[in-house]
Design a protein around this motif. Structure first.
Motif, PDB file in Angstrom:
ATOM      1  N   ASP A 178       0.837  -1.192   0.000  1.00 61.39           N
ATOM      2  CA  ASP A 178       0.000   0.000   0.000  1.00 61.39           C
ATOM      3  C   ASP A 178       0.883   1.257   0.000  1.00 61.39           C
ATOM      4  O   ASP A 178       1.833   1.357   0.764  1.00 61.39           O
ATOM      5  CB  ASP A 178      -0.912  -0.012   1.229  1.00 61.39           C
ATOM      6  N   ARG A 179       0.529   2.193  -0.882  1.00 67.07           N
ATOM      7  CA  ARG A 179       1.356   3.382  -1.100  1.00 67.07           C
ATOM      8  C   ARG A 179       1.547   4.226   0.139  1.00 67.07           C
ATOM      9  O   ARG A 179       2.639   4.668   0.449  1.00 67.07           O
ATOM     10  CB  ARG A 179       0.667   4.252  -2.150  1.00 67.07           C
TER      11      ARG A 179
ATOM     12  N   ASP B 246      -2.665   0.213  -9.488  1.00 65.45           N
ATOM     13  CA  ASP B 246      -2.800  -1.247  -9.564  1.00 65.45           C
ATOM     14  C   ASP B 246      -2.745  -1.720 -11.013  1.00 65.45           C
ATOM     15  O   ASP B 246      -2.141  -2.750 -11.316  1.00 65.45           O
ATOM     16  CB  ASP B 246      -4.123  -1.699  -8.935  1.00 65.45           C
TER      17      ASP B 246
END
Lengths: 211, 266
Positions: A178-179, B246
């Motif tokens: 997750d960024r 993504d």
């Protein structure tokens, strides 16, 4: 397809260069963090630092490290240079764009390129000094006290920043984590390494002042 | 008056009252430029108007054109974030004007046209030429040898796959991901997040018979997914919330995988 492209066609080329950029970058981060831990041996005293230096000397780790760094930094520069805009017109567009869209990750890329360029110059000086001088606590402390403090402080900050942003980009691009939590973790890790490096520098400075 | 107000839903009435009492005067600073008159340099022109409840930039710009300057150029079709015509830089952020509420904006707002695309005039850009070019270059259609049989029952698609394809298909081609991308701003052939997302859609589609190697040649390049340096302005700015990071990572991993496989078979 044009002749030149047809003759030099390799569909894997861009993947390979991207791979070289990533692997060399990761190796340099591992080196940087190991380096910070090794020099932090001074926390345990002059003897601990000199013992470690002696150990490196006996096993020929110093020249091995220099060769490693020349190869890996060379590969890293070779790969990332294609990303740096060389034309004045492109530079102007990038700066104007970054100012226009108020986007922190775009700014950090410009800083990544600037710190990378600066690091090349600083790292060459650093490696030359250490290679010719050898590793010894007294040498280091007199150097840090004798005017090199600012040089090392700048090198520390720039390298940790560059490593942190570089790692962030690798993970962002390949999408494993997750960024936003990634950013937080990397900020903490980088601050930690900066603190370790700063304390190390401070110890050397004090040792130099008392010598 | 009191009776009529009661007919309005409670929240709306409050909003209305609140806004009427302290209606702001908005300053809208708009870039003016006409490519047909290159001797006049681009400049920012200030317009003033009174804020109204529920006001969007769609309302603002139409009001300005109707009441203050009929020469003002901008694009709108659907005013509901479906057509993708009204992408522009709102205080620097690439977004859709129609879904931007003035209540979320400061008193002075600067509007600029989206970068990268051909400038038609003022806030109006031509995204069509760019997207058509990318569609052609990425061959955005189903490649198959299967001959269509109009009498046969349609083949069923797994629901998960269909959902994933739909996620990519939600792209409205507004160009916000492209305008905000530093790489797209300096590399004219870079297909950007919109292009990669489009290709991802065909990679997912079981009806498309293109091989990994063909895809590698198509997007495993510096103009394709490996041109991306990971700034993620696309992911941060997509007005319809497509998970572009993504999608980029999916295509990147897929291309690395097929390059690896290609290396092994050599």
């Amino acid at each position: 397809m044009q002749l030149q492209k047809a003759m030099a066609h390799n569909p894997r080329m861009d993947v390979i260069v991207e791979g070289i950029q990533m692997v060399s970058g990761l190796l340099l981060v591992v080196f940087l963090w190991t380096h910070m831990l090794f020099v932090a041996a001074i926390w345990l005293g002059v003897n601990a630092f000199n013992t470690l230096a002696h150990f490196m000397d006996v096993f020929g780790l110093l020249p091995a490290t220099v060769v490693f760094l020349i190869l890996v930094i060379g590969a890293h520069i070779g790969a990332v240079i294609r990303r740096v805009p060389r034309q004045w017109q492109e530079q102007k567009i990038l700066w104007r764009h970054a100012k226009l869209i108020h986007h922190s990750d775009t700014w950090s890329w410009l800083f990544q390129a600037i710190t990378g360029t600066a690091l090349l110059a600083l790292a060459i000086v650093h490696m030359a000094v250490v290679t010719y001088g050898g590793i010894d606590a007294n040498l280091s402390s007199s150097r840090v006290h004798g005017g090199f403090l600012v040089f090392y402080a700048v090198l520390l900050l720039l390298s940790e920043y560059h490593a942190s942003v570089g790692l962030y980009r690798v993970f962002v691009k390949w999408g494993w984590v997750d960024r936003h939590s990634l950013k937080r973790v990397l900020t903490v890790v980088s601050l930690l390494t900066v603190v370790i490096g700063a304390v190390t520098l401070w110890i050397f400075y004090v040792l130099g002042a008392n010598a | 008056m009191e009776n009529r107000a009661v007919l309005l839903p409670q929240t709306n009435r409050d909003d209305w009252g609140e806004n009427m009492m302290h209606a702001r005067t908005l300053t809208i600073r708009i870039m003016r430029y006409n490519p047909a008159e290159p001797e006049t340099k681009p400049y920012l022109q200030d317009f003033q108007l009174t804020e109204e409840p529920g006001m969007t930039l769609f309302v603002v710009l139409n009001k300005l054109r109707e009441e203050q300057d009929p020469t003002l150029r901008f694009d709108f079709v659907c005013r509901a974030a479906i057509c993708g015509s009204c992408g522009m830089l709102v205080n620097g952020k690439p977004t859709l004007a129609c879904k931007t509420l003035t209540k979320d904006l400061p008193e002075t707002t600067t509007l600029l046209p989206l970068p990268v695309f051909k400038l038609i005039g003022d806030l109006s850009v031509d995204t069509g030429v760019w997207f058509r070019d990318v569609s052609l270059r990425t061959e955005s259609w189903i490649h198959t040898d299967t001959v269509f049989d109009p009498d046969a029952e349609e083949e069923r698609m797994d629901n998960d796959v269909a959902q994933k394809i739909y996620e990519a298909e939600r792209c409205i081609e507004c160009g916000c991901c492209i305008g905000g991308c530093a790489t797209a701003n300096i590399k004219p052939n870079f297909i950007g997040a919109a292009g990669v997302n489009r290709v991802a859609r065909f990679m997912l589609d079981p009806r498309d018979q293109r091989t990994d190697r063909e895809y590698l040649e198509l997007v495993g390049t510096d103009d394709g997914v490996f041109g991306c340096v990971g700034l993620m302005a696309c992911d941060d700015n997509c007005p319809v919330g497509i998970p572009l990071r993504d999608q980029l990572a999916y295509v990147r991993r897929k291309m690395a995988q097929s390059a690896w496989n290609l290396g092994k078979t050599k």
